[in-house]
Design an enzyme around this catalytic site. Structure first.
Site, short mmCIF file in Angstrom:
data_model
loop_
_atom_site.label_atom_id
_atom_site.label_comp_id
_atom_site.label_asym_id
_atom_site.label_seq_id
_atom_site.Cartn_x
_atom_site.Cartn_y
_atom_site.Cartn_z
N THR A 135 13.67 91.19 96.00
CA THR A 135 12.38 91.01 95.33
C THR A 135 11.56 92.29 95.33
O THR A 135 11.75 93.16 96.20
CB THR A 135 11.61 89.90 96.08
OG1 THR A 135 10.26 89.90 95.64
CG2 THR A 135 11.60 90.11 97.59
N ASP A 136 10.62 92.37 94.39
CA ASP A 136 9.67 93.51 94.37
C ASP A 136 8.66 93.40 95.51
O ASP A 136 7.97 94.37 95.82
CB ASP A 136 8.94 93.61 93.02
CG ASP A 136 8.14 92.35 92.64
OD1 ASP A 136 8.21 91.34 93.36
OD2 ASP A 136 7.45 92.40 91.60
N GLU A 137 8.57 92.21 96.13
CA GLU A 137 7.54 92.00 97.15
C GLU A 137 7.77 92.83 98.40
O GLU A 137 6.87 92.99 99.22
CB GLU A 137 7.42 90.50 97.48
CG GLU A 137 7.10 89.70 96.24
CD GLU A 137 6.68 88.27 96.47
OE1 GLU A 137 6.17 87.96 97.55
OE2 GLU A 137 6.86 87.47 95.54
N TYR A 161 7.69 85.98 104.08
CA TYR A 161 8.77 85.97 103.08
C TYR A 161 9.21 87.40 102.75
O TYR A 161 10.40 87.73 102.87
CB TYR A 161 8.30 85.26 101.79
CG TYR A 161 9.20 85.54 100.60
CD1 TYR A 161 10.52 85.08 100.56
CD2 TYR A 161 8.74 86.30 99.51
CE1 TYR A 161 11.34 85.35 99.47
CE2 TYR A 161 9.56 86.57 98.42
CZ TYR A 161 10.86 86.10 98.40
OH TYR A 161 11.69 86.38 97.34
N LYS A 165 12.79 89.38 103.49
CA LYS A 165 13.64 89.94 102.42
C LYS A 165 13.83 91.45 102.66
O LYS A 165 14.92 91.98 102.45
CB LYS A 165 13.04 89.70 101.04
CG LYS A 165 13.04 88.26 100.57
CD LYS A 165 14.44 87.67 100.38
CE LYS A 165 15.20 88.21 99.21
NZ LYS A 165 16.46 87.47 98.96
#
Ligand code: NAD
Ligand code: TYD
Length: 357
Positions: A135-137, A161, A165
């Site tokens: 993810t970009d997060e 989260y 990741k």
């Protein structure tokens, strides 16, 4: 890609990817390992183009023996790893499962792949690849004037989260550097489209608006996400698996960066057009500003030059066309929505965690 292990293929992106892969590579055998948590459903896989080349295994990616058996029986040459706990709000309410699945689960999969592909090299198929979907997060939050995230941007995750990741991304890279495991990684922005569990912003707003319920925007609703239609994401992953350089990471995004408020207003505008006589018309009157998410990232934006220049990928769907497709899908699949919400005990979860709504 003779024998592909897809993890988390009963979830939103995974099920769209399995359908996409069957269309692109009808000769590939696909084994879907999924624990069928609240977010996964076999209802997502009832319309496969080639069901005879698809095997479903219900199991946990944290269980070494389950994955080992799959590698042994199916001579896995490609892993496409989607399985994860994926919802930021749930990671705030209960981070433990995120650490277990996203970190320990990824580690366990890497260990099995290392065992089969590196330790027993002489038996391993030639073209092996472990593709990790991220993810970009992991990059954290951008200020309004900051340039978009690049593959070289430092990691700075904010939520349990995104931190889990980020850890899994580091593990995947460590297995490449240390053991020579053939890996690729994609970091992608927010997806939307068919089969997304209705806790995420877009399906939640479609579902609530059509039922005349409030549309809860966190804080001032000015947070920005880089939305990508799920089929474009599937195509990007396919490009990386077939053409991407081993050891590399590719950013994937939609070149679409509306605020949450703008995106919800677009959904309302389309629904006004579809249902001019609805008692909720104009649907934007349902928008309600609620307490902000703790630690809420303000803005994400992806620089997608690398995947565009090196592999020729770019998103096909505009936000308007993607939203219309998505709304049409949800309107035509009301029974899917009721079934997955009911099976997941979603109403009870909401009541327990969002008493104020
Ligand atoms: P999802 O929550 O819809 O699906 C996750 C799937 O993983 C479910 O089918 C679930 O049953 C399965 N799963 C969970 N724990 C498992 C376990 N321990 N063992 C086996 N299976 C398990 O998620 P999604 O939105 O489809 O996301 C898929 C992947 O893509 C995730 O890794 C996520 O981090 C990443 N991603 C998602 C987005 C997005 O916008 N949804 C964007 C970028 C990256
Ligand atoms: P979400 O779909 O949960 O994805 P993520 O947190 O991974 O980006 O949320 C997208 C954006 O929408 C995020 O800024 C939070 C916001 N949001 C709301 O304003 N209200 C809601 O009810 C939800 C679920 C999300």
């Amino acid at each position: 890609m003779d024998n592909v292990l897809v993890t988390g293929g009963a979830g939103f992106i995974g099920c769209n990817f399995i359908r996409y892969l069957q269309e692109q590579c009808p000769q590939s055998k696909i084994i879907n390992l999924d624990a069928l948590t609240y977010a996964g459903s076999t209802e997502n896989l009832t319309d496969l183009p080639s069901p005879e080349r698809y095997t479903f295994v219900e199991g946990d990616i944290c269980q070494y023996s389950t994955i080992e058996k799959i590698f042994q029986e199916h001579k896995i040459d490609t892993v496409v790893h989607f399985a994860a706990e994926s919802h930021v709000d749930r990671s705030i309410h209960g981070p433990g499962q995120f650490i277990q699945t996203n970190i320990v689960g990824t580690f366990t999969l890497l260990e099995v792949a290392r065992h089969f592909w590196i330790t027993k090299k002489e038996e391993a198929p030639q073209n092996t690849r472990f593709h990790h979907v991220s993810t970009d997060e992991v990059f954290g939050s951008l200020e309004p004037e900051d340039p978009a995230f690049q593959e070289t941007t430092s990691y700075d995750p904010s939520s349990p989260y995104s931190a889990s990741k980020a850890s899994s991304d580091h593990l995947v890279r460590a297995y490449s550097h240390t053991y020579g495991l053939p890996i690729t990684i994609t970091n992608c922005s927010n997806n939307y489209g068919p089969n997304q569990f209705p806790e995420k912003l877009i399906p939640l707003m479609i579902m609530n608006a059509t039922q005349g319920k409030p549309l809860p925007l966190y804080g001032d609703g000015q947070q920005v996400r880089d939305w990508l239609y799920v089929e474009d994401h599937c195509e990007a992953i396919f490009c990386v698996i077939t053409k991407g350089k081993l050891g590399e990471t590719y950013n994937v995004g939609g070149d679409n960066q509306p605020s949450n408020r703008e995106i919800v207003q677009s959904i309302c505008r389309i629904l006004d057009e579809y249902f001019p006589n609805s008692p909720s018309h104009p649907h934007k009157s349902l928008i309600t500003f609620v307490k902000d998410r703790p630690g809420h990232d303000r803005r994400y934006a992806m620089n997608i030059d690398k995947i565009h220049q090196d592999l020729g990928w770019q998103p096909r769907e505009s936000l308007e066309s993607g939203l219309r497709k998505t709304i049409d899908w949800y309107l035509n699949n009301g029974s899917w929505l009721s079934k997955v919400s009911q099976d997941a005990g979603y109403e009870q979860w909401l009541q327990k965690n969002y008493k104020e709504r």
